[in-house]
Design a protein around this motif. Sequence first.
Motif, PDB file in Angstrom:
ATOM      1  N   ILE A 171     118.899  76.003  11.247  1.00  0.00           N
ATOM      2  CA  ILE A 171     119.745  76.883  10.604  1.00  0.00           C
ATOM      3  C   ILE A 171     120.775  77.616  11.570  1.00  0.00           C
ATOM      4  CG2 ILE A 171     119.786  79.140   9.310  1.00  0.00           C
ATOM      5  CD1 ILE A 171     117.314  78.200   7.742  1.00  0.00           C
ATOM      6  N   GLU A 172     119.815  77.978  12.764  1.00  0.00           N
ATOM      7  CA  GLU A 172     120.552  78.604  13.801  1.00  0.00           C
ATOM      8  C   GLU A 172     121.880  77.557  14.362  1.00  0.00           C
ATOM      9  OE1 GLU A 172     119.484  79.400  18.220  1.00  0.00           O
ATOM     10  OE2 GLU A 172     118.118  80.275  16.764  1.00  0.00           O
ATOM     11  N   LYS A 175     124.657  77.168  11.795  1.00  0.00           N
ATOM     12  CA  LYS A 175     125.792  78.012  12.088  1.00  0.00           C
ATOM     13  C   LYS A 175     126.635  78.277  12.984  1.00  0.00           C
ATOM     14  CE  LYS A 175     123.884  82.445  11.116  1.00  0.00           C
ATOM     15  NZ  LYS A 175     122.924  83.501  10.949  1.00  0.00           N
ATOM     16  N   GLN A 176     125.927  78.032  14.438  1.00  0.00           N
ATOM     17  CA  GLN A 176     126.744  77.816  15.840  1.00  0.00           C
ATOM     18  C   GLN A 176     127.696  76.836  15.555  1.00  0.00           C
ATOM     19  OE1 GLN A 176     123.749  77.247  18.690  1.00  0.00           O
ATOM     20  NE2 GLN A 176     123.092  79.324  18.480  1.00  0.00           N
ATOM     21  N   ASP A 205     128.792  75.087  12.657  1.00  0.00           N
ATOM     22  CA  ASP A 205     129.684  75.269  11.536  1.00  0.00           C
ATOM     23  C   ASP A 205     129.223  73.823  10.814  1.00  0.00           C
ATOM     24  OD1 ASP A 205     131.095  75.916   9.086  1.00  0.00           O
ATOM     25  OD2 ASP A 205     132.849  75.329   9.793  1.00  0.00           O
ATOM     26  N   GLY A 243     123.891  82.110   5.675  1.00  0.00           N
ATOM     27  CA  GLY A 243     125.263  81.681   5.608  1.00  0.00           C
ATOM     28  C   GLY A 243     125.489  80.261   5.985  1.00  0.00           C
ATOM     29  N   ILE A 244     124.470  79.376   5.586  1.00  0.00           N
ATOM     30  CA  ILE A 244     125.034  77.810   5.607  1.00  0.00           C
ATOM     31  C   ILE A 244     125.490  77.557   4.383  1.00  0.00           C
ATOM     32  CG2 ILE A 244     124.299  75.503   6.078  1.00  0.00           C
ATOM     33  CD1 ILE A 244     124.045  77.505   8.597  1.00  0.00           C
TER      34      ILE A 244
END
Length: 149
Positions: free
Chosen positions: A25-26, A29-30, A32, A85-86
């Motif tokens: 997930i991290e 996010k980084q 996109d 936020g994904i």
Amino acid sequence: MHKYQKILVGVDGSPQAHAALDRAIELAKQNDAALIIASVLNSDKYVGLGMALGANYINKAAEVDLLGRLQDSGSVLVNQAKSAGITDVTLEITEGNSKTALAEDLVTKYAADLVVIGATGTNVVERVLIGSNAHFIVQHAKVDVLVVR
């Protein structure tokens, strides 16, 4: 710096898999990136047992129930990723050999460019006898692999 576009993460309910999901997930996010959360019902392990005990030993209703449970738990993980936020999250629930599914089949199906997996908790004897998923995936995947401890 390389930017990943499609990240495949293998989950099985273990603490290592939860850590792998958090890292995936991290990274999604980084970068996109799209996130594919995959859970594989390792049919190789129970089909052999059923063949040894007779074809009727494997209860199809139990198998359907297991797949349903994987779908339910996977939906929770999808919601976790979306809450983080994904926006592009896919859930893949499948049957087969989890090693080849994560190293080859699902990488190809989704054109993933990174596989994230948890380090296994198996002991040395189990790794020698059956091999760890992580070791197999690192050895056979044609894309980057991140093993999360």
